[in-house]
Design a protein around this motif. Structure first.
Motif, PDB file in Angstrom:
ATOM      1  N   SER A  85       0.563   1.902  -4.826  1.00  5.81           N
ATOM      2  CA  SER A  85      -0.617   1.490  -5.590  1.00  5.81           C
ATOM      3  C   SER A  85      -1.371   2.674  -6.178  1.00  5.81           C
ATOM      4  CB  SER A  85      -1.557   0.663  -4.704  1.00  5.81           C
ATOM      5  OG  SER A  85      -1.968   1.412  -3.583  1.00  5.81           O
ATOM      6  N   ARG A 109       0.808  -1.217   0.000  1.00  8.61           N
ATOM      7  CA  ARG A 109       0.000   0.000   0.000  1.00  8.61           C
ATOM      8  C   ARG A 109       0.846   1.274   0.000  1.00  8.61           C
ATOM      9  NH1 ARG A 109      -5.249  -1.087   0.474  1.00  8.61           N
ATOM     10  NH2 ARG A 109      -5.878  -3.124   1.282  1.00  8.61           N
ATOM     11  N   ASP A 124      -8.578  -1.229  -5.739  1.00  5.82           N
ATOM     12  CA  ASP A 124      -7.161  -1.482  -5.475  1.00  5.82           C
ATOM     13  C   ASP A 124      -6.513  -2.226  -6.643  1.00  5.82           C
ATOM     14  OD1 ASP A 124      -7.325  -0.240  -3.060  1.00  5.82           O
ATOM     15  OD2 ASP A 124      -7.194  -2.058  -1.838  1.00  5.82           O
TER      16      ASP A 124
END
Length: 284
Positions: free
Chosen positions: A180, A177, A202
């Motif tokens: 991204s 994370r 995501d």
């Protein structure tokens, strides 16, 4: 401006007591909140106009027997124990794919937890060291971990490493994370889903890291690598296994991408029908 819609889940308190439907909290379709949609451009249109690179999806199957063999070799060589077969399968899949596709040398890997990303990097060179020469790149193999606790200078250094990989080598930046969304990584050949993902936004954001046009080769296709741990005695095709519930992570990636790309949508929709798999989202 936004490229990817945001979805938020609501609890049962927000459901209509009669219909059971969720009440709308905020919608990007509401121009009073978000303004008019002034320039809609689909992913396939952006690829056709060469704003983005085209891409290929590599679903790479690794059998449980192959993972067991690699685990045994690692234990014999180092005394270390591989506890996560899915992680080892992702590493074997990447090494094998890069060995047969020399154009893949800079890779961004996405894990779900910081500890998993760190472990992925620590284990990667060990797994590479026991792989047969034909199943790994001929050059140097390396990996770096970054996470949100690191400063901007460390992140920039990691991106610079991706831009300077020699042909025949393989360098992976593993993150959780961090890279991204909102980060451009143009000097990138592939993204690897090191662990299953279920969030469609995501998934699309991760894919977007690879679709930036490559600075040295504007015609090259980006590669999305989906590793699948496959039972050695499994008699069904890889496509069928991917579509089954046990491999829902890989199937979720395909269906999320299909929602953004009409060409892929048609292909995945046919697969879903032929394989009796979970349905793809409405193409709208």
């Amino acid at each position: 401006m936004t490229a990817t819609p945001r979805e938020v889940s609501a609890d049962d308190a927000n459901r209509d007591p009669v219909t059971g439907d969720l009440a709308a909290v905020a919608s990007m379709d509401d121009p009073a909140l978000y303004g008019p949609r002034f320039a809609p451009l689909s992913m396939r249109e952006a690829i056709g106009q060469r704003w983005l690179s085209d891409y290929r999806i590599a679903v790479v199957a690794v059998t449980d027997e192959e993972v067991a063999a690699v685990s045994g070799q690692v234990a014999a060589a180092t005394g270390e124990v591989i506890e996560d077969p899915q992680m080892a399968a992702a590493q074997v899949a990447l090494l094998r794919y890069a060995a047969s596709h020399r154009e893949v040398s800079s890779v961004l890997a996405f894990s779900n937890r910081v500890a998993d990303s760190q472990q992925w990097v620590d284990q990667f060179s060990v797994v590479a060291g026991v792989m047969a020469a034909a199943d790994r790149p001929a050059g140097a193999v390396s990996a770096t971990h970054i996470d949100g606790t690191m400063g901007p200078s460390q992140r920039e250094a990691a991106l610079e490493e991706l831009a300077d990989v020699e042909s025949g080598d393989l360098h992976v930046v593993s993150n959780c994370r961090v890279l991204s969304e909102g980060v451009d990584v143009p000097a990138l050949d592939a993204v690897l889903f090191a662990q299953p993902r279920t969030s469609a936004p995501d998934i699309v954001q991760i894919m977007g890291r690879a679709l930036r046009r490559h600075p040295r080769d504007g015609h090259r296709k980006a590669t999305i690598i989906l590793p699948v741990l496959f039972g050695a005695r499994e008699r069904a095709s890889v496509e069928t296994v991917v579509a089954r519930t046990g491999f829902y992570g890989a199937w979720r990636v395909l269906t999320a991408l299909a929602h953004e790309d009409q060409a892929l949508y048609r292909t995945v929709a046919r697969m879903a029908t032929d394989l009796d798999a979970p349905p793809v989202p409405d193409d709208g």
